[in-house]
Every structure is written in structure tokens, then in C-alpha cells.
Design an enzyme around this catalytic site. Sequence first.
Site, PDB file in Angstrom:
ATOM      1  N   LEU A 399     -50.293  84.659 -59.117  1.00 37.44           N
ATOM      2  CA  LEU A 399     -50.012  83.461 -59.917  1.00 37.44           C
ATOM      3  C   LEU A 399     -50.489  82.229 -59.155  1.00 37.44           C
ATOM      4  CD1 LEU A 399     -46.466  84.464 -61.202  1.00 37.44           C
ATOM      5  CD2 LEU A 399     -48.615  84.505 -62.474  1.00 37.44           C
ATOM      6  N   GLU A 400     -51.669  81.745 -59.501  1.00 34.96           N
ATOM      7  CA  GLU A 400     -52.289  80.650 -58.771  1.00 34.96           C
ATOM      8  C   GLU A 400     -51.847  79.282 -59.276  1.00 34.96           C
ATOM      9  OE1 GLU A 400     -56.502  81.285 -58.474  1.00 34.96           O
ATOM     10  OE2 GLU A 400     -56.239  83.424 -58.047  1.00 34.96           O
TER      11      GLU A 400
END
Length: 574
Positions: A399-400
Site C-alpha cells: 500500500l504505497e
Amino acid sequence: MDRRSTLSGRVTGRARRTWAGALAAVLAASALTLTGLATDAAAADVNNAKNAGFESGLANWTCSANSGATVSSPVHGGSAALKATPAGQDNAKCSQTVAVKPSSTYTVSAWVQGGYAYLGASGTGTTDVSTWTPDSASWKQLSTTFTTGASTTSVTLYTHGWYGTAAYYADDISVFGPDGGGGGDPTPTIPAAPATPAVGTTTSSSVSLSWNTVSGATGYNVYRDGTKVLAVSGTSATVTGLAADTSYSFQVTATNAAGESPKSAAVTGRTATGGGGGGVVPKHAVTGYWQNFNNGATVQRLSQVQSQYDIIAVAFADATATPGTVTFNLDSAGLGGYTVDQFKADVAAKKAAGKKVIISVGGETGTVRVNDAASATNFANSVYSVMQTYGFDGVDIDLENGLNATYMTQALRSLSSKVGSSLIITMAPQTIDMQSTSNEYFKTALNIKDILTVVNMQYYNSGTMLGCDGKVYGQGSVDFLTALACIQLEGGLAPSQVGLGLPASSRAAGSGYVSPTIVNNALDCLTKGTNCGTFKPSRTYPDLRGAMTWSTNWDATAGNVWSNGVGAHVHALP
């Protein structure tokens, strides 16, 4: 009427003695007759089914559409049982031909559990029979009888479930009656002891073992320090729940219906140092992301992924309108007509080859939000559903766009409680996310350290960053990799939970590509203290997990230079 009332009249003298003698003679004759009948019945009535307890796998049984398999749990008796899984167009029918005698009566019985289960016999020559039960959470016995026709010498014994319902289990099946002359299973003898087991992969909490097949064995028991800890049907096992950096003694015995063999010679296995969970992966492992889309890199089927990759992260799961909930949609059109069934088969084949296949959540544009208790529950439930549907071994958190450590921790622990110790959890944070233990990603990793497999930080698309020595390092050097890895290694993660994430080619990322030689030098520096740049860690980390790349597709585009170079080097680490 009370039988005693017929004997209560007056009988005196000789008449009484004569009557009593006659009665004794009748009873003696009856006893002889009954004894003879009992002996004949015992000799005649047998279980005519072969491999009735599935202790020899599926020998003598045929299951439709490859729906059947043997399992070691749950079992009703012995060490194995049948598990048969229906599909939309198949009822998971398993059958065998059983030899019988004409004009004879037989009782058919089986113990069943799970989904809808049917038991029956056909081709009886009279009236075919069957019986069934709906879902059963515990073992339940089904039973029915039939009589064979005047010329019937064989019948078809079968079990089946119902289309599209849950799998059913069956065990200890019997066709009891006169011996049909088809030959029964030979009376087993206690098997010989296995040879000394071999120690395979170890983690900080588990040791894997393997041993030779023993003739006549239907199962094996594993002993740890003299105490039985496992019963399995195959010739390998993983003992879990062990303490880190500790030596244990292991022995194995072989079992069958006759009993248990003597113990094998003992072998010593020592767990790795540090924490961590996540199933059984190699001490030094290579992770690669597989693209479920076409962005100009080589389009691959999962079966075409290089064998150097130990963990394959399928990118990516898709967010839904429900907060925290994800699903997976294979891009069949973008992948040249790759079907879901082909994909599932390839997942199974990779797993059979010893690889781990996981679903990755997130990516550059991923918008999965887990920021409250409800979305955490949704995340755990939906990831578990996707794992069950496709056969994935675990999940990758990529999850950037940020995450909440409190609720992602809750979600991953909930998922772990559903899956158990085999769950693989990997993470792929950006460099900025692992600069400090106060960052949400780093906190999440430390929160789940006991179930975390590896963090493969992305050493690309990040510019300059601080190393653990407080100095600034730029992309493209050994120092950038080693000084930033040092932050994780000294910040609380076990060496086995740290991997180096790099692009497979210059086209795979906007910046940060380095040659396989640079990656290998960094691995040597961290594990052995050799080939370092200007930064040299204060100590070495020989248990460092390995390396990761984006992506297997870009690697293939570049002729697999990355996996051939880095992969071989990782696997050669001590």
C-alpha cells in the site's frame, strides 16, 4: 408371558428326572448347533471392500473429475480418509467394483462428515440401494443392505456428494457379508523403522523433516525430544511452535493397522534466530511480482515464471466499494486469453514445485483503506476468501498510499487466525516508510513480527535517504542498499525478515535500477561483511532473507538477467 410360568407345574420323581434330562439334551444340541452357525458366520462374513480406510491412498477407488484425494485429517480410523470435492457439474463420485456371492445379503456402511454425502451400491441384480445425509460437522455412519441376484458376482460400491456443495469426507467403508472371492486386503504386519530423517528448511519457530518411504506403512509419527507431536500420511512434516535458536531431537516411526514401528535414529534440528512466522520458505529466498496486466513487459502465464523465484506475488488484488474489501479479477483479455481455470492450475503447479504464491494488495495506484475495525474485518475476510478461491499461500502488503498500523495489524492477525501458521505475509514499503520505527509501515511490521515472513523494501523511485549511520545516501550504490537495510535490521526486525527490493531492469522503475552485481555485493556485505562500499555494518546478518524484484515480467523482457544473477547468488548464500 413369563417363561418361568410354564415350568411351575408339579413334576415329581422319575418324571422330573426324565424331563430334566430331555431338556438338557435339547439345550446341548441347540448349543452345538448355534456354535456351529456362529463359526460358519465368522468364517463367511467379511468386508469385501478393498482399501476401505483409504490407508493406501486412492488404490482400488476411482473418483470422477479428479475430485478425490486422501487426507490425514479429519479421519475416523487409521491415518487417512477420503476427501471428495464436488463442482458445479460434478458430484464427486468415488467408486470401486466389489466381488460378491450370488443370492446373498450384504450390509453397506460408511462413516461420513462434511457436506452432503451419499452411499450406495448398484448392479446388485435386484434392487439397487442408497442412503444419504445432509451436512454433518462430525462423523456419522450411513448404512443400508441389499441382496444380490442369482447370477450377480460383483456390485459397484460408491459414495458421492452434491453438485457445487462443500467437500465431504468418507472413511472405513464396508460391504459386509459372504466372501465374494475377490480377495481382501492382506493382514498388515508392523512396519520397519524409517531411516534417520533429514532436516530441511528451518525458521525461528519451525523445523521441516523428510524421511524414506517404509514398505507397508500407512502413516508416520513424528517425535520431538521423545514426545509424539505429529501424525502424518506422507514422508515429510514440519514441526512448528518451537523456540528460536534452539536445538531439538527428532525421530520418526512408521504405522499401519498392525501397530507402530520402533523409532528411527535421532536427528538434531536447530531453529533460526529471531522472530517471524509465515509458513516454510527457504532460508534465503527470492520474491518476484507477477503482473496481472500488460504494460509493455513480457506477458507471462504463471507457469512461465522463472524457477529462481521462491515467492511469487500476484499483482494486484482489486479494491471494491466496501471499505477494506478486496477481490481478484484475472485480466484474461490482457494476458492473451489466460483462463481462470488455467491460472488456478498454474498456482497449484507452482505450489507443488515448492513455491509460494501470494496475492499482493495495493501497488502504485492501490486505494485499499483499512482504517477502522469494520474495514479490518472486511480485509481479513475478503483476503481469506480470495486465498481459498485461488489457492494463494498468503498476502503481500504493498500500500504505497499509506496505511494505519493499528487496523492493518488487526486485519493481519485476524487473517492469521483463519489460516494458521502456514500463512505467508510479505510487505513492500517505500524507503520513506522504513526510515523510522515511528512510521506506520514500520510499526505494522513490528506489531506482527511473530507472523511476518519478510519486508522487501523498495530501494527505487526514492531519491536520497538517510542510512542507519545518519549519513545521506543516493540510489545506485551498494551503500544505499546496505545503510538503509541496516535501519530495519537494527530497528527490531529479524534478519530473516529483511529483503532487498530492486527493479529487474531500467524499464521496470522510474529510477533506482542497479545491476545484479551491485545487488549481490550488498547481499555479501550484509551477510558476510565482504564486497561492502564505504559503509560497513557493525556486524553481519547471515540469516538475511534475500531479495525481491519488480517484476518477473520485466525480468523476462530483459532475458531473465536479474533472476539468473541475483537468484543464483541468493540461493548460494550460507
